[in-house]
Design a protein around this motif. Structure first.
Motif, PDB file in Angstrom:
ATOM      1  N   SER A 117       4.470   4.645   0.920  1.00  0.00           N
ATOM      2  CA  SER A 117       4.012   3.772  -0.166  1.00  0.00           C
ATOM      3  C   SER A 117       3.803   2.354   0.363  1.00  0.00           C
ATOM      4  N   TRP A 118       2.753   1.691  -0.153  1.00  0.00           N
ATOM      5  CA  TRP A 118       2.377   0.374   0.338  1.00  0.00           C
ATOM      6  C   TRP A 118       2.754  -0.675  -0.685  1.00  0.00           C
ATOM      7  N   LYS A 119       3.780  -1.484  -0.346  1.00  0.00           N
ATOM      8  CA  LYS A 119       4.255  -2.555  -1.235  1.00  0.00           C
ATOM      9  C   LYS A 119       4.545  -2.025  -2.637  1.00  0.00           C
ATOM     10  N   SER A 120       5.111  -0.826  -2.706  1.00  0.00           N
ATOM     11  CA  SER A 120       5.366  -0.153  -3.975  1.00  0.00           C
ATOM     12  C   SER A 120       6.678   0.617  -3.880  1.00  0.00           C
ATOM     13  N   PRO A 121       7.343   0.821  -5.003  1.00  0.00           N
ATOM     14  CA  PRO A 121       8.506   1.716  -4.987  1.00  0.00           C
ATOM     15  C   PRO A 121       8.065   3.150  -4.743  1.00  0.00           C
ATOM     16  N   ALA A 122       8.945   3.945  -4.185  1.00  0.00           N
ATOM     17  CA  ALA A 122       8.631   5.354  -3.883  1.00  0.00           C
ATOM     18  C   ALA A 122       8.766   6.184  -5.153  1.00  0.00           C
ATOM     19  N   ASP A 168       0.469  -0.681  -7.766  1.00  0.00           N
ATOM     20  CA  ASP A 168       1.210   0.360  -7.050  1.00  0.00           C
ATOM     21  C   ASP A 168       0.279   1.242  -6.229  1.00  0.00           C
ATOM     22  N   ARG A 169       0.735   1.529  -5.002  1.00  0.00           N
ATOM     23  CA  ARG A 169       0.038   2.486  -4.126  1.00  0.00           C
ATOM     24  C   ARG A 169       1.121   3.402  -3.561  1.00  0.00           C
ATOM     25  N   VAL A 170       1.369   4.484  -4.270  1.00  0.00           N
ATOM     26  CA  VAL A 170       2.490   5.379  -3.949  1.00  0.00           C
ATOM     27  C   VAL A 170       1.951   6.553  -3.136  1.00  0.00           C
ATOM     28  N   LYS A 171       2.497   6.732  -1.937  1.00  0.00           N
ATOM     29  CA  LYS A 171       1.944   7.730  -1.019  1.00  0.00           C
ATOM     30  C   LYS A 171       3.052   8.419  -0.236  1.00  0.00           C
ATOM     31  N   ILE A 172       2.825   9.679   0.092  1.00  0.00           N
ATOM     32  CA  ILE A 172       3.624  10.367   1.101  1.00  0.00           C
ATOM     33  C   ILE A 172       2.685  10.852   2.194  1.00  0.00           C
ATOM     34  N   ARG A 173       3.249  11.096   3.376  1.00  0.00           N
ATOM     35  CA  ARG A 173       2.430  11.628   4.462  1.00  0.00           C
ATOM     36  C   ARG A 173       3.230  12.661   5.241  1.00  0.00           C
ATOM     37  N   SER A 174       2.527  13.580   5.850  1.00  0.00           N
ATOM     38  CA  SER A 174       3.183  14.626   6.643  1.00  0.00           C
ATOM     39  C   SER A 174       3.752  14.031   7.920  1.00  0.00           C
ATOM     40  N   GLU A 217      -2.665   5.849  -6.706  1.00  0.00           N
ATOM     41  CA  GLU A 217      -2.774   4.422  -6.454  1.00  0.00           C
ATOM     42  C   GLU A 217      -3.584   3.752  -7.562  1.00  0.00           C
ATOM     43  N   ASN A 218      -3.158   2.588  -7.947  1.00  0.00           N
ATOM     44  CA  ASN A 218      -3.901   1.788  -8.925  1.00  0.00           C
ATOM     45  C   ASN A 218      -4.937   0.955  -8.164  1.00  0.00           C
ATOM     46  N   LEU A 219      -6.073   1.573  -7.870  1.00  0.00           N
ATOM     47  CA  LEU A 219      -7.103   0.965  -7.032  1.00  0.00           C
ATOM     48  C   LEU A 219      -8.202   0.347  -7.884  1.00  0.00           C
TER      49      LEU A 219
END
Length: 238
Positions: A52-57, A76-82, A212-214
């Motif tokens: 996550s980029w500058k966002s809570p998980a 918010d930009r909430v992300k997971i990656r492998s 993400e709130n893009l």
């Protein structure tokens, strides 16, 4: 004599370490099949990490799904990656696309990303979309817009419809053509886009799932909590 034994011991240890590293690299990066059903917390923590980029998980496993949320009135930009990396093969995300409020700035991401010495990215971006983009492809009120994107080498984007408040499959195929990736995008098993890229086919990608709130995915900042459900992910080296 002791000096020779010490040198020989060091050489053997280095050889073993190198062999193990090579083996691990082969195992991790050339997996024939990788399946994630988002129903096992231990496996999930083993295979995925927060990005996550500058966002809570704001994600959790819930009822055999990965649920990702974003807060209202936020960026918010909430992300997971492998944790694993992948190359040629097929990548399929099964996603429940919720009923988004029209023109709100929120986007589901199912994408591949590489950012070592160079940056490469292949995307599905799914959301309500801007009014002007929706009108270009005559979207109905119960349809979301899907951007199928190559971010670099070359930069290229097309958009397509998908039903909201329904499950859909989003698949990419990465094929080696003369040492570079030829990419296909599928929505519910229908081929919607093909692109020959200049991205070398030995470039390794990590898989991402996001919400993400893009700003470019709508006209109006979202004022409510949004969510998405990832039902599963599958990679096959076919």
């Amino acid at each position: 004599m002791d000096s020779i034994i010490k040198k020989l011991t060091i050489f053997i240890l280095l050889l073993l370490f190198t062999s193990c590293s090579v083996f691990e690299n082969l195992f991790m990066n050339n997996t024939a099949t990788f399946i994630e059903n988002f129903n096992n917390t231990v496996q999930f923590q083993k295979n995925w990490s927060n990005n996550s980029w500058k966002s809570p998980a704001l994600y959790q496993l819930e009822n055999d799904h990965l649920k990702i949320s974003t807060r209202p009135n936020s960026n918010d930009r909430v992300k997971i990656r492998s944790k694993q990396k992948f190359t040629t093969g097929s990548y399929t995300w099964r996603i429940f696309v919720p009923k988004f409020k029209l023109h709100k700035q929120v986007s589901i991401g199912a994408f591949l990303y590489h950012n070592q010495k160079e940056e490469f990215e292949f995307d599905f971006e799914i959301g309500s979309g801007q009014k002007i983009d929706r009108e270009k492809i005559n979207l109905k009120n119960d349809e979301a817009i899907v951007f199928c994107v190559s971010q670099f080498s070359p930069s290229n984007s097309n958009h397509f419809p998908v039903k909201m408040n329904a499950y859909s499959d989003f698949k990419m195929e990465l094929i080696d053509v003369d040492g570079c990736y030829f990419v296909k995008w599928f929505i519910n098993n229908k081929l919607v886009k093909e692109l020959q890229t200049e991205v070398k086919s030995n470039i390794k990608f990590k898989v991402h799932c996001s919400l993400e709130n893009l700003f470019f995915m709508g006209d109006i900042p979202t004022s409510i909590e949004n969510f998405v459900l990832f039902d599963g992910f599958r990679y096959e080296n076919n």
